[in-house]
Design a protein around this motif. Structure first.
Motif, PDB file in Angstrom:
ATOM      1  N   GLU A  26      15.264  -6.392 -28.095  1.00  0.00           N
ATOM      2  CA  GLU A  26      16.356  -5.739 -27.353  1.00  0.00           C
ATOM      3  C   GLU A  26      17.150  -4.807 -28.266  1.00  0.00           C
ATOM      4  O   GLU A  26      17.516  -3.698 -27.873  1.00  0.00           O
ATOM      5  N   LYS A  29      15.707  -1.424 -28.820  1.00  0.00           N
ATOM      6  CA  LYS A  29      15.994  -0.489 -27.712  1.00  0.00           C
ATOM      7  C   LYS A  29      17.370   0.130 -27.887  1.00  0.00           C
ATOM      8  O   LYS A  29      17.569   1.308 -27.593  1.00  0.00           O
ATOM      9  N   ASP A  32      17.155   2.808 -30.645  1.00  0.00           N
ATOM     10  CA  ASP A  32      16.165   3.863 -30.401  1.00  0.00           C
ATOM     11  C   ASP A  32      16.825   5.015 -29.634  1.00  0.00           C
ATOM     12  O   ASP A  32      17.281   4.818 -28.512  1.00  0.00           O
ATOM     13  N   ALA A  34      15.512   7.283 -28.040  1.00  0.00           N
ATOM     14  CA  ALA A  34      14.802   7.471 -26.775  1.00  0.00           C
ATOM     15  C   ALA A  34      15.028   6.291 -25.824  1.00  0.00           C
ATOM     16  O   ALA A  34      14.694   6.368 -24.646  1.00  0.00           O
ATOM     17  N   GLY A  35      15.579   5.189 -26.345  1.00  0.00           N
ATOM     18  CA  GLY A  35      15.898   4.040 -25.509  1.00  0.00           C
ATOM     19  C   GLY A  35      14.742   3.110 -25.190  1.00  0.00           C
ATOM     20  O   GLY A  35      14.888   2.197 -24.383  1.00  0.00           O
ATOM     21  N   TYR A  36      13.596   3.315 -25.839  1.00  0.00           N
ATOM     22  CA  TYR A  36      12.424   2.489 -25.540  1.00  0.00           C
ATOM     23  C   TYR A  36      12.323   1.245 -26.406  1.00  0.00           C
ATOM     24  O   TYR A  36      11.949   0.182 -25.939  1.00  0.00           O
ATOM     25  N   SER A  39       8.288  -3.708 -28.121  1.00  0.00           N
ATOM     26  CA  SER A  39       8.143  -4.889 -27.270  1.00  0.00           C
ATOM     27  C   SER A  39       8.342  -6.189 -28.049  1.00  0.00           C
ATOM     28  O   SER A  39       8.218  -6.228 -29.271  1.00  0.00           O
ATOM     29  N   SER A  61       7.847   2.021 -35.296  1.00  0.00           N
ATOM     30  CA  SER A  61       8.154   0.604 -35.081  1.00  0.00           C
ATOM     31  C   SER A  61       8.868   0.019 -36.289  1.00  0.00           C
ATOM     32  O   SER A  61       9.866  -0.714 -36.151  1.00  0.00           O
TER      33      SER A  61
END
Length: 83
Positions: A26, A29, A32, A34-36, A39, A61
């Motif tokens: 989380e 995100k 980031d 870009a908000g991605y 995982s 990553s």
């Protein structure tokens, strides 16, 4: 990027920050642009010492995990695979 010491520095940083795999995913995100983020599965591969552990990761990553943990990426990953 190659994770250092089988992911031990990442696990230590997570423990010090009191972050679970889910919460670290989380946080990636959140940092980031870009908000991605990445995982939970990818974080799990970074920290696992068993058969699901992986050593090589994309630079993006590694950078996101380092940002989320507030650590220099060089403390967690190496640019070169071990020889």
């Amino acid at each position: 990027m190659h994770r250092l010491d089988n992911g031990k520095p990442i696990r230590n940083a997570m423990s010090n920050a009191e972050l679970s795999i889910e919460r670290l995913a989380e946080k990636t995100k959140e940092v980031d642009p870009a908000g991605y983020g990445i995982s939970r599965s990818a974080v799990g591969h970074m920290v696992s010492t068993g058969p699901s552990g992986r050593d090589e990761f994309e630079r993006r990553s590694a950078d996101l995990v380092a940002l989320a943990l507030d650590k220099p990426v060089e403390e967690l990953f190496s640019d070169n695979a071990p020889t």
